[in-house]
Design a protein around this motif. Structure first.
Motif: not given
Length: 768
Positions: A625-635, A644-654
Motif C-alpha cells: 500500500g505504498i504510493p509511487y509515481r514516476s518523476v522527471r527533472a524539476g521535481e 535533475l535528470w532525465p530532462i526529456t524522458p522516454n520509455q525505450r528499451e535499453g
C-alpha cells in the motif's frame, strides 16, 4: 623454538591420582622456526607486486627494516646466518613480485591498452568462466585469456605469459579453447594479475579445449541434470560444498553464510584434501609409504583438476605435498612447518594468489586451528566428548585468526559464528562425500541415491545460516563479534590456569593488535547528514535535513545490506524512497528495506526498462500500500532534494541507465547523485551543473564518464558505490577524471558518512 607444551613440574605434580590424570593436558609440539621466513616471503612479494612503485617511501622502509634486523642481531646476538637467510628470502620475494608485475603488465601492452579504443586479441582461455548476474537480469561469464597476439594502434606483438580478463564470454567456453576478441580495453592496476580487462564487441571461439577440462565440463553438466528439480539450497550448496562452485548459491543464502562465518564451506580446502587422502590410504594402506604417498599425490592432482586452482586449494595442496613428501621417506613433519613451506612456495610460484584475501584467510584459519584450536580441543576434551570439544575449539580458533583479515573488507559479523559452525560440523563431511558421488556418478542411479542425504545436509546448513543471520547479535560490527569470540576463548582457558592463558595470549596478541589498527565498530556518527551505504556492487544512499526529513536513493542488490545500513543509522521511517532505475543492483534490496522501515512515498524512473523488474517493484509496493509515481527533472522534495535528470524522458528499451534519475541533495554544502547515467546523458546534463562539494560518481566508477561534467562539478570529495565485480570498476580512467578530489569507494572504505559540517567518516582516511 616456540612450542605448545605443559610444564614438566605441573605434569609431575598431577600424575599421582585419577583426577590429576584427567586434568593433565599434553599439548602438541609445534615448530615455529619457519614462521619468520614465511612472513618475509609474504611481505616481500606484497611489496614487489603492489607497493614497489611507490618509490622512495618503500625503498627507505626496506632499508630501515634491514638496519633494524642488523641492530637486533647485534643486541640479542642472533646468528648472522639467521639474518642472512631471512634477508635473502625478503629480497628474493621482492624480486619475484617485481618480475611478476613485469610479465603480467608489459609496458608496451599497458601503453597501448591505455590509448586504444579498440584492440584485437588472439589468445587461449586459461580459466573457467565465472558466471554473474548483470543488473538487467542476464547471466554473463568472464574468464582470463593468455595473449598469443594482440593488434592495436598499429602495433602487433605476442605476450604468451600475459593474461587479460574478458568481461563477457560465452558461458560454455572451456580452458584451452582459442578465442579471437575485438573490443574496448579497460586499464587495471599492477596489483591485479591481468594486464587489462576487455569488453568484447565481437568474439570468435575455436578448438575443443583441454581434455581434462572437457571431462570436468561433462561432470558439471551431469551434476546439473541430477540437481534439476532439487530444492534451491541443494542446487547451490551441493556443488558449493563438494566442488567449491558457489555460482548457484542464492544471494540471500550467500549473505547469511557470510554473516555467520559459514562461507568457508563453499570453498575447497583442507577438509576436502583430508577426505581424499583418507579414502586413498584406506584403499592402499600405509605399509609401503612411498607408494601410498605417490597414490595420494595422484588423487590430489585429480581433485585439483576437478575443482580448479582456487587459493584455498593451493594452500591445502602445498601443505599436503610437504606432508606426503615426508611420509614417502618415512619421516613426519609438523603442520606449522608445512604451512610455512606452502606459503613460501605459493608466494614464489603463484604470487598473485598469495596476495589475495582468499589465500590469507585460508592460511590464517589453518594457523589458528593448528596453534590454538588443537590445543584448546585437547583441553576441552577432558570435560566433554572429544567431538563436541573439536566442534567448539576449531571454529573458535579459526574465527579469531580470520577476523583481523576480514576487517580489511567487511564490516559486519555475528556472535553466533562459532555456534553455527559447531551445529553444521556433523553434516559437512557426509555432504562433501555425497556431493562428490553426485558429481562423479551422474547421471547413474547412484548419483540420485547420494542426492538424498546430500539434500538433507544442505537443508540443515540453510536452516542454521538463515536462522542465525536473522537472530539478535547478527549484523553487529565485526570487531565486536571478534571480541565476543576472544571472551569465549578467555573463559575456556580460564579453567586451565594462568600458564595456558599466557600462551594463548602470546599466540593471538600480536595478530589481534592488527584488528584494532585497521578496524573499529561500524555505525553512523550521531550528526550524520548523508551515508553512502556499503551494499556491494550496487548503490544505496540515505540523507536527512535539519528538519529531520529522511530520504533514501536506491536500495542496492538483493539482500539485507541496505536495510542494515538504515538500522545502523537509526532510521525507522523514510519520508521518500527514490529508485533511480529498475536494474537489480539498485532495487533488489527493496523487500528487506520495506520490512525495516515505514516508507511514505516512492519515486520511480520514467523509463520502465527492464519491464519485468519494474513490474516486480510495483507488485511489492502495491502489496504494502505504498504510493509511487514516476518523476522527471524539476521535481523537488521539501526544498531538500531536486531531480535533475532525465530532462526529456522516454520509455525505450535499453536506456535504463541513460534515463536513470539524478538528483541534487542539499546537505553539507551540496551532494550530486548521478546514479547510473551514461557519459552521453552526463554530457547533456553538464551545462546545468556548477561546483558541487560532493559527487557520487556515476555507474559505480565505470569508464563511461563525462569529462565535462567532472570539470564543471569540480568536487572536493567523490564517492563510488562499488563492490567486488568483473567489470573493472572503478576504472582508472574514471578515477583520473576525479583525481583533483579526494576519492572514497565503499569496496575499500565501507560505509561513507558525511556529517552536517561536511566532514567525511569511513574506515579510510577521514577529514579533520
Amino acid at each position: 623454538m616456540i612450542c605448545w607444551t605443559s610444564p614438566a613440574s605441573e605434569a609431575a605434580s598431577l600424575s599421582n591420582s585419577e583426577n590429576s590424570r584427567r586434568s593433565r593436558i599434553v599439548l602438541p609440539r609445534q615448530d615455529f622456526r619457519l614462521v619468520p621466513l614465511a612472513c618475509c616471503a609474504l611481505v616481500g612479494t606484497w611489496v614487489g607486486i603492489g607497493q614497489i612503485g611507490k618509490g622512495f617511501i618503500w625503498g627507505s622502509g626496506l632499508v630501515v627494516a634491514g638496519a633494524a634486523l642488523a641492530l637486533l642481531a647485534i643486541v640479542v646476538r642472533v646468528p648472522r646466518l639467521w639474518i642472512v637467510v631471512h634477508g635473502a628470502i625478503l629480497v628474493a620475494s621482492v624480486g619475484v613480485g617485481i618480475c611478476q608485475v613485469a610479465v603480467a603488465h608489459p609496458s608496451a601492452l599497458v601503453t597501448v591498452s591505455g590509448q586504444a579504443s579498440r584492440l584485437i586479441i588472439d589468445g587461449t582461455v586459461t580459466s573457467r568462466p565465472h558466471p554473474s548476474l548483470t543488473p538487467w537480469g542476464e547471466t554473463q561469464c568472464s574468464a582470463n585469456v593468455s595473449v598469443a597476439r594482440f593488434v592495436g594502434e598499429g602495433q602487433t606483438a605476442q605476450y604468451p605469459h600475459t593474461k587479460v580478463a574478458i568481461v563477457s564470454l560465452p558461458c560454455g567456453v572451456i580452458p584451452g579453447q582459442n578465442v579471437r576478441i575485438e573490443g574496448r580495453p579497460i586499464e587495471t592496476e599492477p596489483r591485479q594479475e591481468v594486464a587489462f580487462r576487455m569488453v568484447p564487441h565481437e568474439t570468435q571461439v575455436s578448438g575443443t579445449g583441454r581434455a581434462s577440462e572437457r571431462i570436468v565440463a561433462k561432470i558439471d553438466d551431469g551434476m546439473g541434470q541430477v540437481l534439476d528439480g532439487a530444492p534451491q539450497h541443494a542446487q547451490g550448496l551441493i556443488p558449493g560444498v563438494a566442488l567449491g562452485d558457489d555460482s548457484r548459491v542464492s544471494s540471500v543464502l550467500a549473505d547469511a553464510m557470510k554473516l555467520t562465518g559459514l562461507t568457508h564451506l563453499i570453498a575447497v580446502s583442507g577438509g576436502h584434501i583430508s577426505i581424499v587422502i583418507a579414502i586413498t590410504l584406506a584403499i592402499v594402506g600405509r605399509r609401503h609409504s612411498a607408494i601410498a604417498a605417490s597414490l595420494c599425490a595422484v588423487a590430489l592432482v585429480g581433485l585439483v583438476l576437478l575443482v580448479g586452482p582456487h587459493p584455498s586449494v593451493i594452500r591445502a595442496v602445498g601443505m599436503s605435498v610437504v606432508l606426503l613428501a615426508a611420509m614417502s621417506v618415512g619421516r613426519g613433519t609438523g603442520a606449522v612447518p608445512a604451512l610455512c613451506i606452502a606459503i613460501i612456495a605459493t608466494s614464489w610460484v603463484f604470487p598473485y594468489i598469495a596476495m589475495g584475501y582468499g589465500f590469507w584467510l585460508s592460511a590464517a584459519a589453518t594457523a589458528g586451528i593448528v596453534t590454538v584450536g588443537s590445543p584448546l580441543a585437547e583441553m576441552l576434551a577432558v570435560w566433554m566428548p572429544r567431538g563436541l570439544a573439536e566442534a567448539i575449539a576449531i571454529p573458535l580458533a579459526a574465527q579469531l585468526a580470520c577476523v583481523p583479515i576480514l576487517m580489511l573488507f567487511s564490516e559486519e559479523g555475528s556472535v553466533w559464528a562459532v555456534a553455527a559452525n559447531a551445529l553444521v560440523a556433523p553434516v559437512v563431511a557426509p555432504l562433501t562425500i555425497a556431493g562428490l558421488i553426485v558429481a562423479l556418478a551422474a547421471p547413474l542411479p547412484l548419483a540420485s541415491l547420494a542426492l538424498i542425504p546430500a539434500t538433507m545436509a544442505t537443508w540443515w546448513i540453510d536452516v542454521v545460516a538463515r536462522s542465525f543471520a536473522a537472530a539478535p547479535g547478527s549484523g553487529i560490527p565485526l570487531l565486536w563479534s571478534g571480541v565476543v569470540c576472544f571472551a569465549m576463548l578467555a573463559a575456556l582457558v580460564a579453567f586451565r590456569g594462568a600458564m595456558l592463558a599466557a600462551r594463548v595470549a602470546v599466540a593471538l596478541g600480536c595478530w589481534w593488535a592488527w584488528t584494532f589498527v585497521v578496524g573499529r565498530p561500524a555505525g553512523a556518527p550521531e550528526d550524520w547528514a548523508a551515508i553512502q551505504c556499503d551494499v556491494g556492487q550496487g548503490s544505496a544512499l540515505i540523507a536527512r535535513n535539519e528538519a529531520g526529513a529522511t530520504i533514501m536513493m536506491d536500495v542496492g542488490p538483493e539482500g539485507p545490506s541496505a536495510a542494515r545500513c538504515l538500522s545502523s543509522a537509526g532510521i525507522r521511517e523514510l519520508d521518500l524512497l527514490i529508485l533511480s532505475h529498475a536494474h537489480s543492483d539498485h532495487i533488489g534490496g527493496l523487500p528487506e528495506v520495506m520490512s525495516e522501515v515505514d516508507i511514505a512515498e516512492v519515486w520511480l524512473s520514467p523509463n520502465p526498462d527492464p519491464a519485468d523488474n519494474t513490474e516486480w517493484v510495483e507488485r511489492q509496493l502495491d502489496a504494502s500500500g505504498i504510493p509511487y509515481r514516476s518523476v522527471r527533472a524539476g521535481e523537488t522534495f521539501q526544498n531538500f532534494l531536486e531531480i535533475l535528470w532525465p530532462i526529456t524522458p522516454n520509455q525505450r528499451e535499453g536506456e535504463a541507465n541513460a534515463q536513470s534519475l539524478a538528483a541534487y541533495i542539499d546537505v553539507s554544502g551540496g551532494l550530486l547523485v548521478l546514479s547510473d547515467m551514461t557519459a552521453d546523458s552526463q554530457e547533456r546534463l553538464a551545462p546545468h551543473i556548477g561546483h558541487v562539494p560532493i559527487v557520487i560518481m556515476a555507474h559505480h566508477g565505470s569508464a563511461d564518464q563525462s569529462s565535462q561534467l567532472a570539470a564543471n562539478a569540480s568536487p572536493d570529495f567523490t564517492f563510488i558505490s562499488v563492490g567486488e565485480n568483473s567489470y573493472g570498476h572503478p576504472a582508472p580512467a574514471a578515477l583520473d577524471l576525479y583525481s583533483d578530489s579526494q576519492v572514497f569507494d565503499t569496496l575499500t572504505c565501507g560505509p561513507i558518512a558525511i556529517t552536517a559540517e561536511g566532514n567525511i567518516e569511513s574506515r579510510c582516511d577521514e577529514t579533520p
